[in-house]
Motif scaffolding. Structure first.
Motif, PDB file in Angstrom:
ATOM      1  N   ASN A 333       0.813  -1.224   0.000  1.00  0.00           N
ATOM      2  CA  ASN A 333       0.000   0.000   0.000  1.00  0.00           C
ATOM      3  C   ASN A 333       0.844   1.270   0.000  1.00  0.00           C
ATOM      4  OD1 ASN A 333      -2.486  -1.399   2.301  1.00  0.00           O
ATOM      5  ND2 ASN A 333      -2.232  -1.706   0.120  1.00  0.00           N
ATOM      6  N   LYS A 334       2.055   1.203   0.570  1.00  0.00           N
ATOM      7  CA  LYS A 334       2.891   2.408   0.672  1.00  0.00           C
ATOM      8  C   LYS A 334       3.344   2.901  -0.694  1.00  0.00           C
ATOM      9  CE  LYS A 334       4.548   1.350   5.348  1.00  0.00           C
ATOM     10  NZ  LYS A 334       3.974  -0.006   5.477  1.00  0.00           N
ATOM     11  N   SER A 335       3.229   2.076  -1.716  1.00  0.00           N
ATOM     12  CA  SER A 335       3.532   2.572  -3.059  1.00  0.00           C
ATOM     13  C   SER A 335       2.583   3.695  -3.447  1.00  0.00           C
ATOM     14  CB  SER A 335       3.455   1.430  -4.083  1.00  0.00           C
ATOM     15  OG  SER A 335       2.140   0.892  -4.183  1.00  0.00           O
ATOM     16  N   MET A 336       1.417   3.753  -2.807  1.00  0.00           N
ATOM     17  CA  MET A 336       0.419   4.786  -3.098  1.00  0.00           C
ATOM     18  C   MET A 336       0.290   5.826  -1.992  1.00  0.00           C
ATOM     19  SD  MET A 336      -2.403   2.244  -4.820  1.00  0.00           S
ATOM     20  CE  MET A 336      -1.966   0.831  -3.796  1.00  0.00           C
ATOM     21  N   THR A 337       0.377   5.407  -0.753  1.00  0.00           N
ATOM     22  CA  THR A 337       0.176   6.342   0.366  1.00  0.00           C
ATOM     23  C   THR A 337       1.468   6.996   0.831  1.00  0.00           C
ATOM     24  OG1 THR A 337       0.513   4.644   2.076  1.00  0.00           O
ATOM     25  CG2 THR A 337      -1.743   4.956   1.240  1.00  0.00           C
ATOM     26  N   GLY A 338       2.620   6.396   0.513  1.00  0.00           N
ATOM     27  CA  GLY A 338       3.830   6.746   1.225  1.00  0.00           C
ATOM     28  C   GLY A 338       3.813   6.082   2.590  1.00  0.00           C
ATOM     29  N   HIS A 339       4.837   6.366   3.381  1.00  0.00           N
ATOM     30  CA  HIS A 339       4.987   5.716   4.688  1.00  0.00           C
ATOM     31  C   HIS A 339       4.397   6.607   5.776  1.00  0.00           C
ATOM     32  CE1 HIS A 339       6.195   3.330   7.898  1.00  0.00           C
ATOM     33  NE2 HIS A 339       7.504   3.297   7.746  1.00  0.00           N
ATOM     34  N   MET A 340       3.251   6.185   6.295  1.00  0.00           N
ATOM     35  CA  MET A 340       2.524   6.965   7.295  1.00  0.00           C
ATOM     36  C   MET A 340       3.039   6.729   8.720  1.00  0.00           C
ATOM     37  SD  MET A 340      -1.237   6.339   5.571  1.00  0.00           S
ATOM     38  CE  MET A 340      -2.227   7.108   6.855  1.00  0.00           C
ATOM     39  N   PHE A 341       4.197   6.079   8.839  1.00  0.00           N
ATOM     40  CA  PHE A 341       4.837   5.848  10.128  1.00  0.00           C
ATOM     41  C   PHE A 341       3.894   5.163  11.120  1.00  0.00           C
ATOM     42  CE2 PHE A 341       7.725   9.770   9.220  1.00  0.00           C
ATOM     43  CZ  PHE A 341       8.469   9.021   8.348  1.00  0.00           C
ATOM     44  N   GLY A 342       3.616   5.822  12.247  1.00  0.00           N
ATOM     45  CA  GLY A 342       2.766   5.204  13.263  1.00  0.00           C
ATOM     46  C   GLY A 342       1.356   4.926  12.811  1.00  0.00           C
TER      47      GLY A 342
END
Length: 412
Positions: A333-342
């Protein structure tokens, strides 16, 4: 032991601020990454992030209340409102002593901290807000939600870096399964797209520098991946015992059936190169559920787009699934959202729930040049329909913290 189900979901993300917008964006392979525009990035090597847009806290909470909450708390409170509403939960009819909140954040109120440090340096100690500490500290998201809904049960703010969301969901699952709570709001939140954190991660050479094509910057498992993309938001769930959900006639989205946690015991920022901790967390999640690896239908990978991390997770998945590894669809999913960390674990749990409900696996976008060493089925470019029953979601964090949760399609 009690069966544990998910009855509510709430999201704030670079793809939208409700579950439908978020999920439709994932299915369409839409990127939420763009050039940062809420502060000057001219002096930074990385100028892109997954930003939460069109979020007006004063319209949501009123000016007075909004000013008392750091942005990470605002995200969490709004996601909690969505989740409670989605669950059809009437907090006043829940046993307050058995109603908990497990919501954490990795970095906390960095904006509040730096704003007050600037006020102190420029105008002296008398200009520091008396609300600095209660706005900044990491437990305030959980505290504000607890106060808002009168939840007097266990309230926990896990700090396990980027694995926080899964840690919170997993520990809430354990507490409800043991019979110590009826309802827990669980997940994570983050608002760290800030000059200080952007500078730090950039100086650590951890971030992608594809500034000219931000929507193509987050590239998990791609041979040309050059680091992760920072993002922000919140992802929260309402977890309940099955008995409690049934008594109030709640709609059930999915069942939580397993949770596993581990530590790499290796390095403060680098993943174990052989994925040992990741493998242990996944194995323990399966063991706690009493299911075999062969019963898993889909994996939501941690997959941030770093060279070492993506390879280590691939190695761990191969160790877990053995000869069957190539048949398991793995989505990032991070390919679309980026890394939302926590916030990543909670958001990705919502995506996995939607996958199980609809039988659709979101794609891993930007996988244009597959890394020969990362050779699993990453569902490239386009969403895929598939019969799904059990899904595994991974979250790993700085310090070697690993957490994996196992979800099953609702059959109640």
């Amino acid at each position: 032991m009690q069966s544990v189900v998910i009855t509510g979901m709430g999201i704030v993300s670079p793809l939208g601020h409700d579950v439908e917008l978020f999920w439709n964006g994932l299915k369409a392979g839409r990127s939420g990454i763009s050039v940062i525009d809420h502060f000057d990035v001219s002096g930074f090597g990385t100028k892109i992030a997954g930003q939460v847009r069109d979020f007006d806290p004063e319209a949501l909470f009123g000016r007075k209340d909004a000013r008392k909450m750091d942005r990470f708390v605002q995200f969490a409170v709004y996601a909690a409102e969505q989740a409670v509403r989605d669950a059809g939960l009437e907090p006043e009819r829940v046993d307050r002593e058995r109603f908990g909140v497990y919501v954490g954040t990795g970095i906390g109120g960095i904006t509040t901290l730096t704003d007050n440090m600037e006020a102190y340096q420029q105008r002296g100690p008398g200009r520091v807000s008396p609300s600095l500490v209660p706005m900044m500290i990491s437990n305030m998201a959980a505290a504000q939600i607890s106060i808002r809904y009168g939840a007097m049960g266990p309230t926990l703010s896990p700090v396990t870096a980027c694995s926080i969301g899964n840690t919170a969901i997993g520990e809430a699952f354990r507490l409800i399964r043991s019979g110590e709570a009826d309802v827990i709001i669980a997940g994570g939140t983050e608002a760290a797209v800030h000059p200080l954190s952007l500078a730090s991660f950039g100086n650590a050479t951890a971030l992608s520098k594809r500034n000219e094509t931000p929507e193509r910057a987050s590239r998990p498992f791609d041979a040309e991946r050059d680091g992760f993309v920072m993002a922000e938001g919140a992802g929260l769930l309402v977890l309940e015992s099955l008995d409690h959900a049934r008594r109030r006639g709640a709609r059930i989205h999915a069942e939580v059936i397993g949770y596993g946690a581990s530590s790499d015991a290796y390095h403060v920022v680098a993943s174990h190169p052989e994925g040992e901790g990741a493998f242990l967390a996944m194995k323990r999640a399966l063991q706690s559920a009493g299911v075999s690896a062969a019963e898993v239908d889909v994996v939501s990978a941690h997959a941030t787009g770093t060279q070492v991390g993506d390879l280590a997770e691939t190695i761990a998945l191969k160790k877990l699934f053995g000869d069957q590894a190539s048949r398991i669809p793995v989505t990032a999913n991070k390919s679309m959202t980026g890394h939302m960390f926590g916030a990543a674990g909670g958001a990705e749990a919502i995506a996995l729930i939607q996958s199980l409900k609809e039988g659709v696996i979101p794609p891993t976008i930007n996988l244009d040049h597959p890394d020969p060493a990362c050779d699993l089925d990453y569902v490239p470019h386009h969403a895929r329909q598939a019969p799904l029953n059990i899904g595994l979601s991974n979250s790993f964090g700085f310090g070697g913290h690993n957490a994996a949760i196992l979800l099953r399609k609702a059959e109640f």
